[in-house]
Scaffold this motif. Sequence first.
Motif, PDB file in Angstrom:
ATOM      1  N   GLU A  24       0.812  -1.215   0.000  1.00  0.00           N
ATOM      2  CA  GLU A  24       0.000   0.000   0.000  1.00  0.00           C
ATOM      3  C   GLU A  24       0.849   1.272   0.000  1.00  0.00           C
ATOM      4  O   GLU A  24       0.352   2.348  -0.303  1.00  0.00           O
ATOM      5  CB  GLU A  24      -0.926   0.032   1.231  1.00  0.00           C
ATOM      6  CG  GLU A  24      -1.894  -1.111   1.312  1.00  0.00           C
ATOM      7  CD  GLU A  24      -3.071  -0.943   0.380  1.00  0.00           C
ATOM      8  OE1 GLU A  24      -3.436   0.207   0.072  1.00  0.00           O
ATOM      9  OE2 GLU A  24      -3.619  -1.976  -0.037  1.00  0.00           O
ATOM     10  N   ILE A  25       2.123   1.150   0.361  1.00  0.00           N
ATOM     11  CA  ILE A  25       2.947   2.352   0.525  1.00  0.00           C
ATOM     12  C   ILE A  25       4.103   2.441  -0.455  1.00  0.00           C
ATOM     13  O   ILE A  25       4.961   3.295  -0.318  1.00  0.00           O
ATOM     14  CB  ILE A  25       3.486   2.471   1.971  1.00  0.00           C
ATOM     15  CG1 ILE A  25       4.130   1.163   2.439  1.00  0.00           C
ATOM     16  CG2 ILE A  25       2.396   2.863   2.931  1.00  0.00           C
ATOM     17  CD1 ILE A  25       5.531   1.267   2.786  1.00  0.00           C
ATOM     18  N   PHE A  26       4.129   1.574  -1.454  1.00  0.00           N
ATOM     19  CA  PHE A  26       5.242   1.683  -2.390  1.00  0.00           C
ATOM     20  C   PHE A  26       4.747   2.185  -3.747  1.00  0.00           C
ATOM     21  O   PHE A  26       3.605   1.984  -4.122  1.00  0.00           O
ATOM     22  CB  PHE A  26       6.035   0.373  -2.464  1.00  0.00           C
ATOM     23  CG  PHE A  26       5.745  -0.552  -3.606  1.00  0.00           C
ATOM     24  CD1 PHE A  26       6.633  -0.642  -4.663  1.00  0.00           C
ATOM     25  CD2 PHE A  26       4.618  -1.349  -3.622  1.00  0.00           C
ATOM     26  CE1 PHE A  26       6.394  -1.507  -5.710  1.00  0.00           C
ATOM     27  CE2 PHE A  26       4.373  -2.230  -4.659  1.00  0.00           C
ATOM     28  CZ  PHE A  26       5.260  -2.307  -5.715  1.00  0.00           C
ATOM     29  N   THR A  27       5.630   2.906  -4.424  1.00  0.00           N
ATOM     30  CA  THR A  27       5.324   3.407  -5.761  1.00  0.00           C
ATOM     31  C   THR A  27       5.664   2.304  -6.743  1.00  0.00           C
ATOM     32  O   THR A  27       6.833   1.979  -6.953  1.00  0.00           O
ATOM     33  CB  THR A  27       6.150   4.677  -6.058  1.00  0.00           C
ATOM     34  OG1 THR A  27       5.849   5.662  -5.068  1.00  0.00           O
ATOM     35  CG2 THR A  27       5.827   5.221  -7.435  1.00  0.00           C
ATOM     36  N   ASP A  28       4.643   1.717  -7.316  1.00  0.00           N
ATOM     37  CA  ASP A  28       4.774   0.583  -8.217  1.00  0.00           C
ATOM     38  C   ASP A  28       5.004   1.094  -9.635  1.00  0.00           C
ATOM     39  O   ASP A  28       4.169   1.783 -10.202  1.00  0.00           O
ATOM     40  CB  ASP A  28       3.498  -0.257  -8.151  1.00  0.00           C
ATOM     41  CG  ASP A  28       3.601  -1.573  -8.896  1.00  0.00           C
ATOM     42  OD1 ASP A  28       4.528  -1.740  -9.716  1.00  0.00           O
ATOM     43  OD2 ASP A  28       2.732  -2.435  -8.641  1.00  0.00           O
TER      44      ASP A  28
ATOM     45  N   LYS B 121       5.084   5.820 -13.692  1.00  0.00           N
ATOM     46  CA  LYS B 121       6.360   5.887 -14.405  1.00  0.00           C
ATOM     47  C   LYS B 121       7.476   6.282 -13.438  1.00  0.00           C
ATOM     48  O   LYS B 121       7.324   7.194 -12.627  1.00  0.00           O
ATOM     49  CB  LYS B 121       6.252   6.917 -15.534  1.00  0.00           C
ATOM     50  CG  LYS B 121       7.466   6.970 -16.426  1.00  0.00           C
ATOM     51  CD  LYS B 121       7.200   7.865 -17.621  1.00  0.00           C
ATOM     52  CE  LYS B 121       8.423   8.094 -18.442  1.00  0.00           C
ATOM     53  NZ  LYS B 121       8.951   6.969 -19.138  1.00  0.00           N
ATOM     54  N   ALA B 122       8.579   5.572 -13.521  1.00  0.00           N
ATOM     55  CA  ALA B 122       9.737   5.869 -12.681  1.00  0.00           C
ATOM     56  C   ALA B 122      10.299   7.234 -13.035  1.00  0.00           C
ATOM     57  O   ALA B 122      10.348   7.619 -14.205  1.00  0.00           O
ATOM     58  CB  ALA B 122      10.804   4.802 -12.877  1.00  0.00           C
ATOM     59  N   LEU B 123      10.735   7.972 -12.020  1.00  0.00           N
ATOM     60  CA  LEU B 123      11.376   9.271 -12.237  1.00  0.00           C
ATOM     61  C   LEU B 123      12.855   9.015 -12.482  1.00  0.00           C
ATOM     62  O   LEU B 123      13.579   8.605 -11.582  1.00  0.00           O
ATOM     63  CB  LEU B 123      11.160  10.174 -11.031  1.00  0.00           C
ATOM     64  CG  LEU B 123       9.699  10.495 -10.714  1.00  0.00           C
ATOM     65  CD1 LEU B 123       9.597  11.285  -9.416  1.00  0.00           C
ATOM     66  CD2 LEU B 123       9.058  11.244 -11.857  1.00  0.00           C
TER      67      LEU B 123
ATOM     68  N   GLY C 179       9.748  -0.942  -8.157  1.00  0.00           N
ATOM     69  CA  GLY C 179       9.241   0.310  -7.593  1.00  0.00           C
ATOM     70  C   GLY C 179      10.190   0.894  -6.576  1.00  0.00           C
ATOM     71  O   GLY C 179      11.349   0.499  -6.480  1.00  0.00           O
ATOM     72  N   VAL C 180       9.660   1.829  -5.798  1.00  0.00           N
ATOM     73  CA  VAL C 180      10.451   2.507  -4.775  1.00  0.00           C
ATOM     74  C   VAL C 180       9.553   2.792  -3.571  1.00  0.00           C
ATOM     75  O   VAL C 180       8.344   2.995  -3.716  1.00  0.00           O
ATOM     76  CB  VAL C 180      11.078   3.819  -5.328  1.00  0.00           C
ATOM     77  CG1 VAL C 180      10.026   4.843  -5.686  1.00  0.00           C
ATOM     78  CG2 VAL C 180      12.101   4.394  -4.359  1.00  0.00           C
ATOM     79  N   ILE C 181      10.167   2.790  -2.403  1.00  0.00           N
ATOM     80  CA  ILE C 181       9.483   3.171  -1.172  1.00  0.00           C
ATOM     81  C   ILE C 181      10.197   4.400  -0.637  1.00  0.00           C
ATOM     82  O   ILE C 181      11.419   4.439  -0.570  1.00  0.00           O
ATOM     83  CB  ILE C 181       9.509   2.036  -0.133  1.00  0.00           C
ATOM     84  CG1 ILE C 181       8.651   0.876  -0.638  1.00  0.00           C
ATOM     85  CG2 ILE C 181       9.011   2.527   1.219  1.00  0.00           C
ATOM     86  CD1 ILE C 181       8.644  -0.336   0.259  1.00  0.00           C
ATOM     87  N   SER C 182       9.423   5.389  -0.264  1.00  0.00           N
ATOM     88  CA  SER C 182       9.958   6.660   0.221  1.00  0.00           C
ATOM     89  C   SER C 182       9.383   6.976   1.593  1.00  0.00           C
ATOM     90  O   SER C 182       8.182   6.813   1.821  1.00  0.00           O
ATOM     91  CB  SER C 182       9.572   7.757  -0.783  1.00  0.00           C
ATOM     92  OG  SER C 182       9.561   9.011  -0.191  1.00  0.00           O
ATOM     93  N   THR C 183      10.233   7.437   2.501  1.00  0.00           N
ATOM     94  CA  THR C 183       9.743   7.793   3.838  1.00  0.00           C
ATOM     95  C   THR C 183       8.741   8.938   3.777  1.00  0.00           C
ATOM     96  O   THR C 183       7.804   8.975   4.565  1.00  0.00           O
ATOM     97  CB  THR C 183      10.910   8.173   4.773  1.00  0.00           C
ATOM     98  OG1 THR C 183      11.656   9.245   4.193  1.00  0.00           O
ATOM     99  CG2 THR C 183      11.810   6.986   5.043  1.00  0.00           C
ATOM    100  N   SER C 184       8.919   9.866   2.845  1.00  0.00           N
ATOM    101  CA  SER C 184       7.962  10.971   2.744  1.00  0.00           C
ATOM    102  C   SER C 184       6.600  10.466   2.274  1.00  0.00           C
ATOM    103  O   SER C 184       5.558  10.944   2.731  1.00  0.00           O
ATOM    104  CB  SER C 184       8.485  12.082   1.829  1.00  0.00           C
ATOM    105  OG  SER C 184       8.757  11.583   0.548  1.00  0.00           O
TER     106      SER C 184
END
Length: 191
Positions: free
Chosen positions: A32-36, A41-43, A154-159
């Motif tokens: 639920e908290i990761f950018t898939d 689209k990946a930055l 994907g990526v997970i970000s603390t923000s």
Amino acid sequence: MKKLHLVNLEATDNIITPEQFEEINLASPAVEIFTDFKVHKALMIDGDTMAVTALQLMLKTHVRMNIVVAENDDFVGIISTNELSEQHIVAKLSKGIAREDILVKDLMIPKSDFHAFDYSELLRASVGDVVSTLENYQLRHCLVLDRASHHIRGVISTSDIARKLHMDLDLNVKQSFGSVYDVVHQKASSM
């Protein structure tokens, strides 16, 4: 046919976002908290981009991290606003490199120094598990690797975690992830 009436916007305070309706807590599934990257689209930024240009772009778009790519979009590292700080640029300047010659690839964290969550493990984890892991490693960002497909998923970000948990934290300052973890646990125990 019904006649609709238009209303005045004078009492309107803000624009609603999907995150305001998400009910995410430490027990929620970690996915639920990761950018898939299958959804978003990946930055990415080219490693040959001038560091000062990359920082300006990131600040303008409110992005704190980009995936660094080489030719053919090959993944070579990660760059964040931390690595693009004036302190890191001055360190390169002290070695006789001109400001305009300092590139993203000169300041990035190479992929060989970066760790990632395993996507299949993340599917069975909770947000609390992710928060704990990020605290242990003192990371603000962590990639998610789909080992079965051999790609960055994907990526997970603390923000992003703070926003989805509806926490009002400024993670752009020198705040360790440990203090974010403490606030999350205080909030969870008060519920």
